[in-house]
Design a protein around this motif. Sequence first.
Motif, mmCIF file in Angstrom:
data_model
loop_
_atom_site.group_PDB
_atom_site.id
_atom_site.type_symbol
_atom_site.label_atom_id
_atom_site.label_comp_id
_atom_site.label_asym_id
_atom_site.label_seq_id
_atom_site.Cartn_x
_atom_site.Cartn_y
_atom_site.Cartn_z
ATOM 1 N N GLN A 131 75.730 73.953 41.643
ATOM 2 C CA GLN A 131 74.371 74.175 42.117
ATOM 3 C C GLN A 131 73.334 73.927 41.024
ATOM 4 O OE1 GLN A 131 73.487 74.666 45.389
ATOM 5 N NE2 GLN A 131 75.658 74.146 45.546
ATOM 6 N N ASP A 132 73.797 73.857 39.785
ATOM 7 C CA ASP A 132 72.905 73.520 38.674
ATOM 8 C C ASP A 132 72.572 72.026 38.657
ATOM 9 O OD1 ASP A 132 71.492 74.164 36.197
ATOM 10 O OD2 ASP A 132 73.128 73.138 35.157
ATOM 11 N N ILE A 133 73.407 71.201 39.325
ATOM 12 C CA ILE A 133 73.130 69.767 39.428
ATOM 13 C C ILE A 133 71.868 69.577 40.269
ATOM 14 C CG2 ILE A 133 74.011 67.522 40.178
ATOM 15 C CD1 ILE A 133 75.702 68.633 37.973
ATOM 16 N N ARG A 138 73.033 65.533 43.602
ATOM 17 C CA ARG A 138 74.108 66.032 44.465
ATOM 18 C C ARG A 138 74.138 65.266 45.779
ATOM 19 N NH1 ARG A 138 72.052 71.226 43.553
ATOM 20 N NH2 ARG A 138 71.696 71.455 45.788
ATOM 21 N N GLN A 139 72.970 65.106 46.375
ATOM 22 C CA GLN A 139 72.892 64.454 47.676
ATOM 23 C C GLN A 139 73.313 62.992 47.599
ATOM 24 O OE1 GLN A 139 68.801 65.260 48.591
ATOM 25 N NE2 GLN A 139 69.156 67.454 48.857
ATOM 26 N N SER A 140 72.978 62.327 46.497
ATOM 27 C CA SER A 140 73.276 60.895 46.388
ATOM 28 C C SER A 140 74.762 60.624 46.177
ATOM 29 C CB SER A 140 72.470 60.269 45.241
ATOM 30 O OG SER A 140 72.970 60.668 43.976
ATOM 31 N N LEU A 141 75.535 61.666 45.838
ATOM 32 C CA LEU A 141 76.962 61.508 45.577
ATOM 33 C C LEU A 141 77.809 62.151 46.671
ATOM 34 C CD1 LEU A 141 76.849 62.218 41.736
ATOM 35 C CD2 LEU A 141 76.920 60.001 42.882
ATOM 36 N N THR A 142 77.194 62.314 47.829
ATOM 37 C CA THR A 142 77.853 62.929 48.972
ATOM 38 C C THR A 142 78.229 61.865 49.997
ATOM 39 O OG1 THR A 142 76.597 64.974 48.661
ATOM 40 C CG2 THR A 142 77.591 64.631 50.820
ATOM 41 N N GLY A 143 79.394 62.011 50.610
ATOM 42 C CA GLY A 143 79.835 61.067 51.621
ATOM 43 C C GLY A 143 79.262 61.379 52.990
ATOM 44 N N ASP A 144 79.561 60.524 53.956
ATOM 45 C CA ASP A 144 79.101 60.735 55.324
ATOM 46 C C ASP A 144 79.639 62.029 55.911
ATOM 47 O OD1 ASP A 144 77.904 58.262 55.094
ATOM 48 O OD2 ASP A 144 79.520 57.183 56.141
ATOM 49 N N ASP A 145 80.771 62.497 55.403
ATOM 50 C CA ASP A 145 81.393 63.722 55.905
ATOM 51 C C ASP A 145 80.845 64.975 55.243
ATOM 52 O OD1 ASP A 145 82.427 63.380 53.393
ATOM 53 O OD2 ASP A 145 84.534 63.255 54.015
ATOM 54 N N ALA A 364 69.644 71.178 36.050
ATOM 55 C CA ALA A 364 68.411 71.940 35.889
ATOM 56 C C ALA A 364 68.406 72.709 34.578
ATOM 57 C CB ALA A 364 68.233 72.900 37.067
ATOM 58 N N SER A 365 69.579 73.202 34.168
ATOM 59 C CA SER A 365 69.669 74.007 32.950
ATOM 60 C C SER A 365 69.295 73.208 31.710
ATOM 61 C CB SER A 365 71.076 74.580 32.790
ATOM 62 O OG SER A 365 72.045 73.546 32.776
ATOM 63 N N THR A 366 69.492 71.898 31.735
ATOM 64 C CA THR A 366 69.111 71.056 30.595
ATOM 65 C C THR A 366 67.632 71.208 30.302
ATOM 66 O OG1 THR A 366 70.777 69.455 31.305
ATOM 67 C CG2 THR A 366 69.188 68.721 29.643
ATOM 68 N N TYR A 367 66.847 71.268 31.358
ATOM 69 C CA TYR A 367 65.395 71.317 31.212
ATOM 70 C C TYR A 367 64.879 72.727 30.952
ATOM 71 C CZ TYR A 367 65.939 66.585 32.714
ATOM 72 O OH TYR A 367 66.334 65.274 32.776
ATOM 73 N N GLN A 368 65.808 73.684 30.876
ATOM 74 C CA GLN A 368 65.461 75.040 30.470
ATOM 75 C C GLN A 368 65.971 75.338 29.063
ATOM 76 O OE1 GLN A 368 67.424 77.218 33.584
ATOM 77 N NE2 GLN A 368 66.045 76.474 35.179
ATOM 78 N N ASN A 369 66.698 74.390 28.483
ATOM 79 C CA ASN A 369 67.273 74.574 27.156
ATOM 80 C C ASN A 369 66.191 74.375 26.089
ATOM 81 O OD1 ASN A 369 68.558 73.796 24.594
ATOM 82 N ND2 ASN A 369 70.470 73.857 25.749
ATOM 83 N N PRO A 370 65.888 75.394 25.291
ATOM 84 C CA PRO A 370 64.803 75.280 24.307
ATOM 85 C C PRO A 370 65.002 74.134 23.317
ATOM 86 C CG PRO A 370 65.453 77.575 24.582
ATOM 87 C CD PRO A 370 66.470 76.748 25.309
ATOM 88 N N ALA A 371 66.235 73.910 22.875
ATOM 89 C CA ALA A 371 66.494 72.842 21.905
ATOM 90 C C ALA A 371 66.199 71.477 22.510
ATOM 91 C CB ALA A 371 67.935 72.910 21.415
#
Length: 455
Positions: A131-133, A138-145, A364-371
């Motif tokens: 869910q952090d993706i 996430r949506q672009s790597l999902t199949g028709d199923d 999303a966590s990447t963009y919350q990482n202070p470094a």
Amino acid sequence: MRTPSRRRPRAIAAAAAGTLLAPLLSGCWTGAGGAGSGGDAINVLMVNNPQMVELQKLTRAHFTAETGIKVNFTVLPENDVRDKISQDFANQAGQYDVATLSNYEIPIYARNGWLRAMDDYVAEDRDFDEQDILAPMRQSLTGDDGKTYGQPFYGESSFLMYRKDVFEEQGLTMPERPTWQQVADLAAQADGAEGDMKGICLRGLPGWGEVMAPLTTVVNTFGGTWFDQDWTARLDSPEFEKATKFYVDLVRSHGESGAAQAGFAECLNNMTQGKVAMWYDATSAAGSLEADKSPVKGKIGYVPAPVERTESSGWLYTWAWGIQNASRNTDKAWEFVSWASSKEYEELVGEEFGWSNVPAGKRASTYQNPAYREEAAAFQEMTREAIEAARPTDPGVQPRPAPGIQFVGIPEFTDLGTKVALEISAAVAGRQSVETALDKSQELAEQVSEEYEGR
């Protein structure tokens, strides 16, 4: 640094004593030719971009030492790796357990039954935090199923980059959300600002992933589309022609020299060397422009992809990991995929190579990482906003029959896009008119229409 508790403990001493072919330079390959996967080894086929080469350098000392899983890498240039992946996966030969695939290929491969769904692995791997993706990834790597068939290594959108210092010297102001007409006006004014500096760099190199990527985003926001909802080819529409003529005229009037042979790499060099004042391209370019040794570090401004009739126009792209359905080692393949796509791997790259080199654009966590936020302050927020604003199922002003922003998500697009790109590149070179290029391209697209109409 990853903690050993993240993975199932294995015989680390034995792994350290085992062999792993040393990472080679970009464009070379190692690994999968003689020894197939099986036991405690997997074969990974991947593109030769710099971040993948860094992954090679880190795998033995970290992933293999921690898990005991040996990774045999085969690393090839983009066109070559796509060909090799399609051959192995289409035949379900099983030579490679894992391969780098984009959000163009993954839904198509999943539809053909060539990929292993990852949902069960994700459900069991609580540390992975899917869910952090970022949702568009996430949506672009999902199949028709509705199942997940890929995990991103890094993601990107597109935006406009410009020389802040040159604009200030010339008394030019970049709008916060520019239109393409405003960009064209600014390109004309910035042309010649410093010696032989040109106003803008735009790809003209043939290829469905080269000139057609940025051009298709321009077509979308000008109101055009490759196909309408009924699969009627629309490359001869006024909107498609207007967008293409605008793009070609802009690059011919105020673009880089040799534009018909300029792709991402050439435009990156032009921007880094001060030969152009603006550049519209992938958000992933910013890390190179802001690198410590870059002569333009700190001089670049970033704004969203220019628009005309849509609210946003940035593309969406990811190099992601897919597991071949025929793999005999899917459990170990998942361990590698989850490591290479994890938060912990990003932290490892930040520690080893610097935070500007982190394969970002996916979590999303990447963009919350202070470094990361500190080192990538010039572009990180704009990159995230561009990715989150991307609309792969609704990129234009009309309904589409297939997903995709800078491509059409059908198998035939690789061939169609490449052929059309040759015609557009010829127009960029001045060898034919845009009208002639699109007349030929419309005929090519109509051949695809015949296959899809009525579906």
